[in-house]
Each structure stands twice: as C-alpha cells, then as structure tokens.
Design a protein around this motif. Structure first.
Motif, PDB file in Angstrom:
ATOM      1  N   HIS A 163      54.027  39.995  33.288  1.00 25.49           N
ATOM      2  CA  HIS A 163      52.970  39.997  34.315  1.00 25.49           C
ATOM      3  C   HIS A 163      51.802  40.916  33.946  1.00 25.49           C
ATOM      4  O   HIS A 163      51.485  41.848  34.682  1.00 25.49           O
ATOM      5  CB  HIS A 163      53.539  40.398  35.677  1.00 25.49           C
ATOM      6  CG  HIS A 163      54.788  39.665  36.033  1.00 25.49           C
ATOM      7  ND1 HIS A 163      54.825  38.291  36.193  1.00 25.49           N
ATOM      8  CD2 HIS A 163      56.059  40.094  36.218  1.00 25.49           C
ATOM      9  CE1 HIS A 163      56.060  37.913  36.473  1.00 25.49           C
ATOM     10  NE2 HIS A 163      56.837  38.981  36.488  1.00 25.49           N
ATOM     11  N   PRO A 164      51.166  40.690  32.805  1.00 22.53           N
ATOM     12  CA  PRO A 164      50.096  41.594  32.372  1.00 22.53           C
ATOM     13  C   PRO A 164      48.847  41.481  33.258  1.00 22.53           C
ATOM     14  O   PRO A 164      48.507  40.392  33.720  1.00 22.53           O
ATOM     15  CB  PRO A 164      49.786  41.110  30.949  1.00 22.53           C
ATOM     16  CG  PRO A 164      50.212  39.685  30.935  1.00 22.53           C
ATOM     17  CD  PRO A 164      51.372  39.572  31.880  1.00 22.53           C
ATOM     18  N   SER A 165      48.205  42.607  33.486  1.00 18.63           N
ATOM     19  CA  SER A 165      46.919  42.605  34.190  1.00 18.63           C
ATOM     20  C   SER A 165      45.847  42.109  33.221  1.00 18.63           C
ATOM     21  O   SER A 165      46.087  42.007  32.014  1.00 18.63           O
ATOM     22  CB  SER A 165      46.570  44.023  34.641  1.00 18.63           C
ATOM     23  OG  SER A 165      46.353  44.823  33.488  1.00 18.63           O
ATOM     24  N   LEU A 166      44.657  41.864  33.756  1.00 20.19           N
ATOM     25  CA  LEU A 166      43.551  41.435  32.890  1.00 20.19           C
ATOM     26  C   LEU A 166      43.255  42.508  31.832  1.00 20.19           C
ATOM     27  O   LEU A 166      43.066  42.194  30.659  1.00 20.19           O
ATOM     28  CB  LEU A 166      42.305  41.156  33.744  1.00 20.19           C
ATOM     29  CG  LEU A 166      41.027  40.817  32.962  1.00 20.19           C
ATOM     30  CD1 LEU A 166      41.207  39.587  32.080  1.00 20.19           C
ATOM     31  CD2 LEU A 166      39.853  40.623  33.912  1.00 20.19           C
ATOM     32  N   ILE A 212      25.844  37.631  27.754  1.00 17.11           N
ATOM     33  CA  ILE A 212      25.984  37.371  29.197  1.00 17.11           C
ATOM     34  C   ILE A 212      26.756  38.485  29.911  1.00 17.11           C
ATOM     35  O   ILE A 212      26.496  38.767  31.087  1.00 17.11           O
ATOM     36  CB  ILE A 212      26.644  35.982  29.436  1.00 17.11           C
ATOM     37  CG1 ILE A 212      26.570  35.588  30.914  1.00 17.11           C
ATOM     38  CG2 ILE A 212      28.087  35.940  28.953  1.00 17.11           C
ATOM     39  CD1 ILE A 212      25.187  35.309  31.409  1.00 17.11           C
ATOM     40  N   MET A 213      27.698  39.145  29.202  1.00 15.22           N
ATOM     41  CA  MET A 213      28.513  40.166  29.873  1.00 15.22           C
ATOM     42  C   MET A 213      27.621  41.329  30.320  1.00 15.22           C
ATOM     43  O   MET A 213      26.801  41.828  29.552  1.00 15.22           O
ATOM     44  CB  MET A 213      29.628  40.661  28.953  1.00 15.22           C
ATOM     45  CG  MET A 213      30.655  39.595  28.564  1.00 15.22           C
ATOM     46  SD  MET A 213      31.470  38.787  29.961  1.00 15.22           S
ATOM     47  CE  MET A 213      32.487  40.140  30.592  1.00 15.22           C
ATOM     48  N   GLY A 214      27.778  41.728  31.575  1.00 11.62           N
ATOM     49  CA  GLY A 214      26.982  42.820  32.131  1.00 11.62           C
ATOM     50  C   GLY A 214      25.745  42.348  32.877  1.00 11.62           C
ATOM     51  O   GLY A 214      25.165  43.084  33.670  1.00 11.62           O
ATOM     52  N   ARG A 274      34.351  41.899  33.503  1.00 14.01           N
ATOM     53  CA  ARG A 274      35.530  41.146  33.061  1.00 14.01           C
ATOM     54  C   ARG A 274      36.231  40.427  34.204  1.00 14.01           C
ATOM     55  O   ARG A 274      36.606  39.261  34.093  1.00 14.01           O
ATOM     56  CB  ARG A 274      36.511  42.093  32.375  1.00 14.01           C
ATOM     57  CG  ARG A 274      36.042  42.528  31.005  1.00 14.01           C
ATOM     58  CD  ARG A 274      36.912  43.626  30.463  1.00 14.01           C
ATOM     59  NE  ARG A 274      36.645  43.852  29.050  1.00 14.01           N
ATOM     60  CZ  ARG A 274      37.295  44.750  28.317  1.00 14.01           C
ATOM     61  NH1 ARG A 274      38.240  45.502  28.868  1.00 14.01           N
ATOM     62  NH2 ARG A 274      37.012  44.888  27.044  1.00 14.01           N
ATOM     63  N   ALA A 275      36.405  41.120  35.325  1.00 12.73           N
ATOM     64  CA  ALA A 275      37.157  40.542  36.439  1.00 12.73           C
ATOM     65  C   ALA A 275      36.424  39.324  37.008  1.00 12.73           C
ATOM     66  O   ALA A 275      37.034  38.302  37.336  1.00 12.73           O
ATOM     67  CB  ALA A 275      37.393  41.592  37.517  1.00 12.73           C
ATOM     68  N   TRP A 309      35.744  33.304  37.425  1.00 10.67           N
ATOM     69  CA  TRP A 309      34.850  32.152  37.197  1.00 10.67           C
ATOM     70  C   TRP A 309      35.489  31.155  36.232  1.00 10.67           C
ATOM     71  O   TRP A 309      35.537  29.960  36.481  1.00 10.67           O
ATOM     72  CB  TRP A 309      33.532  32.686  36.666  1.00 10.67           C
ATOM     73  CG  TRP A 309      32.541  31.715  36.079  1.00 10.67           C
ATOM     74  CD1 TRP A 309      32.154  31.650  34.782  1.00 10.67           C
ATOM     75  CD2 TRP A 309      31.763  30.710  36.768  1.00 10.67           C
ATOM     76  NE1 TRP A 309      31.198  30.689  34.611  1.00 10.67           N
ATOM     77  CE2 TRP A 309      30.938  30.086  35.808  1.00 10.67           C
ATOM     78  CE3 TRP A 309      31.693  30.286  38.091  1.00 10.67           C
ATOM     79  CZ2 TRP A 309      30.051  29.067  36.126  1.00 10.67           C
ATOM     80  CZ3 TRP A 309      30.809  29.254  38.417  1.00 10.67           C
ATOM     81  CH2 TRP A 309      30.003  28.663  37.457  1.00 10.67           C
ATOM     82  N   LEU A 310      36.009  31.683  35.121  1.00 12.33           N
ATOM     83  CA  LEU A 310      36.558  30.792  34.089  1.00 12.33           C
ATOM     84  C   LEU A 310      37.874  30.154  34.535  1.00 12.33           C
ATOM     85  O   LEU A 310      38.242  29.091  34.055  1.00 12.33           O
ATOM     86  CB  LEU A 310      36.747  31.541  32.763  1.00 12.33           C
ATOM     87  CG  LEU A 310      35.454  32.012  32.087  1.00 12.33           C
ATOM     88  CD1 LEU A 310      35.760  32.746  30.792  1.00 12.33           C
ATOM     89  CD2 LEU A 310      34.496  30.846  31.832  1.00 12.33           C
TER      90      LEU A 310
END
Ligand code: HEC
Length: 150
Positions: free
Chosen positions: A36-39, A79-81, A106-107, A112-113
């Motif tokens: 169960h890894p987090s992002l 696009i990030m940020g 990231r979250a 979105w994806l």
C-alpha cells in the motif's frame, strides 16, 4: 541439427530479454515500495524512462518539447508547478478545467491522470486515465524531468 538448436535457443533468449525489458523492473520496484505505498513512496521508485514510454499514449494530443505547438491538448513542457489550466498561453481551456484551480503538484497530477473526468467533470481531455498508480508515478517523474520542478 546443431544449427537449428542454436538458433532456437537464441530466439528463446531474445524473447526472455524482451519480456524482461517490457516490465520496467516493475515487480522489483513495487517490492521495494512495500505494501500500500503512498504517492511519495511510489515517487521514490518511479522511473522517468518508463514514464516516457507511457507518455506515448499522450503524444496523440500533447507535445512536451519547449516551445512546441499545442495539439488537441496543450503543450506540456515544464507543466509541473504551473497553475492548473496554465500550461499554455495559447490554448483554449474548458471552464471545467479552469474551475478546478490549484497547481500541478504531484498529488494533483496523480488525481488528474487517474481520471480526468472525475478530476474536472466536462473536461475535453477524452482520455480514460491511467489506473495503475506506478504508471502514474512514472509519468509524473517524466513530466518533472521535462523542465519541471526538479
Ligand atoms: C485525446 C487527447 C488527449 C490525450 C490522449 C491526453 N490528453 Fe491531456 N489534455 C487534452 C486536452 C483537450 C486538454 C485540455 C483539457 C480542458 O481544457 O478541459 C488536456 C490537458 C492536460 C493537462 C493540463 C495542462 C494544463 O495546462 O493545465 C495535462 C497535465 C495533461 N493533459 C496531461 C496528459 C497526459 C500525461 C496524458 C497521457 C497519459 C494525456 N494528457 C493524454 C487531451 C488529451
């Protein structure tokens, strides 16, 4: 006879090699991430090169090189940020995406994806989404590498 056996084992070997390359070390990376890894945990085992390959699914609608033109979707360089619906000055975003607000951290990108329609109901991005969390982490690592926040 000997030749035949040699070429048979040769093609078996290349099949095995192909299979090995195809899974991007996925099993090993998931094992490293634990249950169960987090992002953020997935981001530590994410692979930008695997993300680049998955990004092949996005290329029908998106460019990612600096200064490249928009297609059906906006150019995604760095696009990030950036603000959501703020990637391209020239692109006509839907009200649905503009209403979503926030920045592409990231979250946000992960949600979105996973499902564009759930994130911004009515968006024009007619892409079903990436159900696999590791595939999403890989794509995020790729987006960060392409001029993003790292
Ligand atoms: C069928 C075309 C299509 C595909 C395939 C597609 N997109 Fe999009 N994308 C769009 C459109 C259209 C928009 C603008 C949506 C809107 O305005 O509602 C968009 C918007 C985006 C945005 C927001 C950009 C910004 O400026 O805020 C991101 C990020 C994005 N897409 C990433 C991806 C990724 C990553 C993939 C592949 C996994 C992908 N898209 C696949 C059409 C597509």
């Amino acid at each position: 006879m000997i030749d035949y056996r040699l070429s048979l084992s040769g093609s078996l070997l290349s099949l095995l090699l192909l299979a090995g390359c195809g899974d991007d070390g996925r099993a090993e990376r998931l094992k490293k991430a634990g249950p169960h890894p987090s992002l953020e945990t997935l981001m530590r085992v994410a692979d930008a090169d695997a993300g680049a390959r998955t990004f092949g699914q996005c290329l029908a609608c998106h460019t990612i090189g600096k200064g490249e033109l928009d297609r059906a979707g906006p150019n995604l360089h760095a696009i990030m940020g950036k603000p959501v619906a703020g990637g391209s000055d020239r692109f006509g975003y839907t009200a649905a995406l503009m209403r979503a607000g926030g920045h592409w951290d990231r979250a946000t990108m992960d949600r979105w994806l996973a499902s564009p329609q759930r994130f911004a109901p009515g968006t024009r991005m007619t892409f079903a989404g990436l159900p696999d969390p590791l595939a999403r982490a890989d794509v995020i690592a790729y987006l960060e590498r392409e001029g993003g926040s790292r």
